[in-house]
Design a protein around this motif. Structure first.
Motif, mmCIF file in Angstrom:
data_model
loop_
_atom_site.group_PDB
_atom_site.id
_atom_site.type_symbol
_atom_site.label_atom_id
_atom_site.label_comp_id
_atom_site.label_asym_id
_atom_site.label_seq_id
_atom_site.Cartn_x
_atom_site.Cartn_y
_atom_site.Cartn_z
ATOM 1 N N PRO A 186 -6.604 10.611 -2.296
ATOM 2 C CA PRO A 186 -6.400 10.772 -0.849
ATOM 3 C C PRO A 186 -7.553 11.487 -0.150
ATOM 4 O O PRO A 186 -7.805 11.223 1.026
ATOM 5 C CB PRO A 186 -5.120 11.608 -0.757
ATOM 6 C CG PRO A 186 -4.399 11.346 -2.031
ATOM 7 C CD PRO A 186 -5.465 11.128 -3.067
ATOM 8 N N LYS A 189 -7.367 1.696 -6.106
ATOM 9 C CA LYS A 189 -6.748 3.024 -6.117
ATOM 10 C C LYS A 189 -7.837 4.063 -5.882
ATOM 11 O O LYS A 189 -8.948 3.918 -6.397
ATOM 12 C CB LYS A 189 -6.083 3.315 -7.467
ATOM 13 C CG LYS A 189 -4.874 2.485 -7.742
ATOM 14 C CD LYS A 189 -4.246 2.913 -9.070
ATOM 15 C CE LYS A 189 -3.046 2.085 -9.394
ATOM 16 N NZ LYS A 189 -2.443 2.491 -10.675
ATOM 17 N N TYR A 208 -3.874 0.151 -2.789
ATOM 18 C CA TYR A 208 -3.863 -1.028 -1.933
ATOM 19 C C TYR A 208 -3.859 -2.217 -2.873
ATOM 20 O O TYR A 208 -4.802 -2.413 -3.647
ATOM 21 C CB TYR A 208 -5.095 -1.072 -1.027
ATOM 22 C CG TYR A 208 -5.162 -2.317 -0.171
ATOM 23 C CD1 TYR A 208 -4.529 -2.378 1.065
ATOM 24 C CD2 TYR A 208 -5.855 -3.444 -0.608
ATOM 25 C CE1 TYR A 208 -4.582 -3.524 1.841
ATOM 26 C CE2 TYR A 208 -5.916 -4.587 0.169
ATOM 27 C CZ TYR A 208 -5.277 -4.628 1.387
ATOM 28 O OH TYR A 208 -5.337 -5.767 2.152
ATOM 29 N N ASP A 254 -10.468 3.555 2.871
ATOM 30 C CA ASP A 254 -9.589 2.819 3.794
ATOM 31 C C ASP A 254 -10.329 1.683 4.509
ATOM 32 O O ASP A 254 -9.803 0.577 4.603
ATOM 33 C CB ASP A 254 -8.953 3.758 4.819
ATOM 34 C CG ASP A 254 -7.716 4.468 4.294
ATOM 35 O OD1 ASP A 254 -7.361 4.295 3.108
ATOM 36 O OD2 ASP A 254 -7.100 5.217 5.080
ATOM 37 N N ILE A 303 -3.879 6.949 -3.573
ATOM 38 C CA ILE A 303 -3.554 5.884 -2.628
ATOM 39 C C ILE A 303 -3.809 4.559 -3.336
ATOM 40 O O ILE A 303 -4.786 4.412 -4.062
ATOM 41 C CB ILE A 303 -4.429 5.982 -1.368
ATOM 42 C CG1 ILE A 303 -4.116 7.278 -0.614
ATOM 43 C CG2 ILE A 303 -4.234 4.765 -0.459
ATOM 44 C CD1 ILE A 303 -5.054 7.569 0.543
ATOM 45 N N TYR A 305 1.376 5.258 -2.237
ATOM 46 C CA TYR A 305 0.934 6.320 -3.144
ATOM 47 C C TYR A 305 1.507 6.094 -4.532
ATOM 48 O O TYR A 305 2.683 5.756 -4.679
ATOM 49 C CB TYR A 305 1.375 7.687 -2.621
ATOM 50 C CG TYR A 305 0.791 7.998 -1.278
ATOM 51 C CD1 TYR A 305 -0.450 8.611 -1.180
ATOM 52 C CD2 TYR A 305 1.462 7.657 -0.106
ATOM 53 C CE1 TYR A 305 -1.012 8.889 0.058
ATOM 54 C CE2 TYR A 305 0.905 7.935 1.133
ATOM 55 C CZ TYR A 305 -0.320 8.546 1.202
ATOM 56 O OH TYR A 305 -0.883 8.812 2.413
ATOM 57 N N SER A 324 0.849 -1.173 0.000
ATOM 58 C CA SER A 324 0.000 0.000 0.000
ATOM 59 C C SER A 324 0.891 1.230 0.000
ATOM 60 O O SER A 324 2.025 1.182 0.467
ATOM 61 C CB SER A 324 -0.906 -0.009 1.229
ATOM 62 O OG SER A 324 -1.810 1.073 1.177
ATOM 63 N N ARG A 374 -10.009 9.007 1.513
ATOM 64 C CA ARG A 374 -9.442 8.019 2.429
ATOM 65 C C ARG A 374 -10.471 7.496 3.435
ATOM 66 O O ARG A 374 -10.553 6.299 3.697
ATOM 67 C CB ARG A 374 -8.252 8.629 3.156
ATOM 68 C CG ARG A 374 -7.768 7.786 4.309
ATOM 69 C CD ARG A 374 -6.512 8.319 4.902
ATOM 70 N NE ARG A 374 -5.470 7.484 4.303
ATOM 71 C CZ ARG A 374 -4.248 7.862 4.077
ATOM 72 N NH1 ARG A 374 -3.859 9.064 4.381
ATOM 73 N NH2 ARG A 374 -3.385 7.027 3.548
#
Length: 157
Positions: free
Chosen positions: A137, A134, A117, A144, A115, A110, A108, A140
């Protein structure tokens, strides 16, 4: 007994904290058997499938993307070797989290202002099953919490 009770409580808290998917879609790749369950209401725009049939990509209305695919481990890389190679991305690429196990890898960080994962599962017949998420940001808080649930739904033979 106390440890078992604590683990049960932690497990219940983790399940309660995980976001629930109201309308799910399970994608299964016919070529490799890779599957992933994800919220269809979030990733609603399915892209055109690649000619080789190795996976599929979906886009969200807010700039996120989710790709699910598989490939042969042609170089016969171990999970650690694969993680080392995958950690050297192209362009603006920074890995901020890396976890390697016996049969999976999570990266994970940038990439090009977003971002990412990535989860890779090493399956049977030297196949690597992959999930790539993706998102900007600024989103998030929305994405997330989805990463763990998406990653744990990635499967393949």
């Amino acid at each position: 007994m106390v440890l078992a009770r604590r683990l049960a409580v932690l497990g219940a808290v983790a399940l309660a904290a995980a976001p629930a998917f109201a309308d799910t879609l399970t994608y299964r790749n016919a070529r490799f058997g890779t599957s992933l369950t994800f919220p269809a209401e979030v990733f609603s725009d399915q892209m055109e499938a690649p000619a080789n049939g190795d996976g599929m990509t979906w886009l969200s209305d807010d700039g996120a993307s989710l790709a699910v695919y598989a490939s042969h481990n042609a170089l016969d890389l171990s999970p650690r070797e694969f993680a080392d190679q995958a950690s050297q991305g192209q362009g603006e690429f920074e890995v901020t989290y890396r976890r390697v196990a016996d049969d999976w890898v999570v990266l994970s960080g940038y990439e090009d202002g977003k971002i990412f994962y990535y989860r890779f599962e090493f399956g049977a017949d030297d196949v690597i099953h992959a999930m790539l998420l993706k998102y900007p940001p600024t989103l998030r808080d929305k994405y997330d919490p989805l990463t763990g649930k998406l990653g744990s739904s990635l499967e393949g033979p």
